[in-house]
Design an enzyme around this catalytic site. Structure first.
Site, PDB file in Angstrom:
ATOM      1  CD  GLN A  73      -2.996  -0.960   0.220  1.00  0.00           C
ATOM      2  OE1 GLN A  73      -3.264   0.075  -0.570  1.00  0.00           O
ATOM      3  NE2 GLN A  73      -3.310  -2.216  -0.384  1.00  0.00           N
TER       4      GLN A  73
ATOM      5  CG  PHE B 203      -6.666 -11.728  -5.454  1.00  0.00           C
ATOM      6  CD1 PHE B 203      -6.140 -11.978  -6.885  1.00  0.00           C
ATOM      7  CD2 PHE B 203      -8.038 -12.175  -5.477  1.00  0.00           C
ATOM      8  CE1 PHE B 203      -6.819 -12.338  -7.662  1.00  0.00           C
ATOM      9  CE2 PHE B 203      -8.853 -12.766  -6.153  1.00  0.00           C
ATOM     10  CZ  PHE B 203      -8.045 -12.812  -7.771  1.00  0.00           C
TER      11      PHE B 203
ATOM     12  CD  GLU C 175      -0.222 -12.455  -4.470  1.00  0.00           C
ATOM     13  OE1 GLU C 175      -0.160 -11.960  -5.664  1.00  0.00           O
ATOM     14  OE2 GLU C 175      -1.362 -11.925  -3.783  1.00  0.00           O
TER      15      GLU C 175
ATOM     16  CG  ASP D 198      -6.517  -6.176  -1.824  1.00  0.00           C
ATOM     17  OD1 ASP D 198      -7.155  -5.392  -2.682  1.00  0.00           O
ATOM     18  OD2 ASP D 198      -5.640  -5.812  -0.869  1.00  0.00           O
TER      19      ASP D 198
ATOM     20  CB  CYS E 112      -7.282  -0.098  -6.142  1.00  0.00           C
ATOM     21  SG  CYS E 112      -6.669  -1.289  -7.354  1.00  0.00           S
TER      22      CYS E 112
END
Length: 171
Positions: free
Chosen positions: A10, A40, A60, A105, A131
């Site tokens: 981030q 994710f 992931e 995410d 996002c």
């Protein structure tokens, strides 16, 4: 977790803390005996915090980040991790059965394939972090069409002076 070269983080500590706090608040009454699936998962932004409450399995697709998570999980009884391309091989309904909650995410492309599977599951709580408002809306519609209901949506402006935002939706 040892961060691999090129790993996504981030953009600010404050932004990461805000997103993590929203996810943790959404988990509410999850107990130590419960299991949460973190899809994710990146470098474990959420998995590390969720681990304080319950068992976590992190998935992931970036093999560098996934290997960092797997190394961190060695010897830990409540934390597991795997490398898996969730776009090509999303978690199946059967695989998600043991989980009380799923956090996802994804990158800007969203989690269409995974949300199609989630929509058919009976996971009681789904937390989407995104996002990209457009792909979040598409993924939220898939979940809604599968019977989930959006209970809350928080928007975070952690990319100052840009049109980009982060959001956390609770289903």
């Amino acid at each position: 977790v040892e961060i691999s070269p090129g790993a996504f983080l981030q953009p600010s500590v404050a932004g990461e803390e805000a997103l993590s706090s929203a996810v943790m608040a959404a988990l509410g009454k999850i107990s130590k005996k419960d299991h949460v699936l973190d899809l994710f998962s990146g470098c474990g932004t959420f998995a590390g915090r969720v681990l304080e409450k319950c068992a976590v399995h992190a998935v992931e697709g970036d093999f560098g980040m996934a290997n960092s998570l797997k190394n961190a999980a060695k010897g830990h009884t409540r934390f597991t991790a795997e490398a898996r391309d969730l776009f090509k091989e999303p978690m199946s309904v059967r695989e998600m059965r043991p989980y009380k909650a799923v956090i996802f995410d994804p990158p800007r492309a969203g989690a269409k394939e995974q949300c199609q599977k989630l929509a058919k599951s009976d996971v009681p709580l789904v937390i989407g972090v995104s996002c990209n408002p457009a792909t979040f809306a598409r993924d939220a519609k898939l979940l809604r069409d599968g019977g989930y209901r959006l209970q809350s949506l928080q928007i975070f402006d952690q990319f100052l002076y840009t049109s980009h935002v982060e959001m956390v939706g609770v289903f």
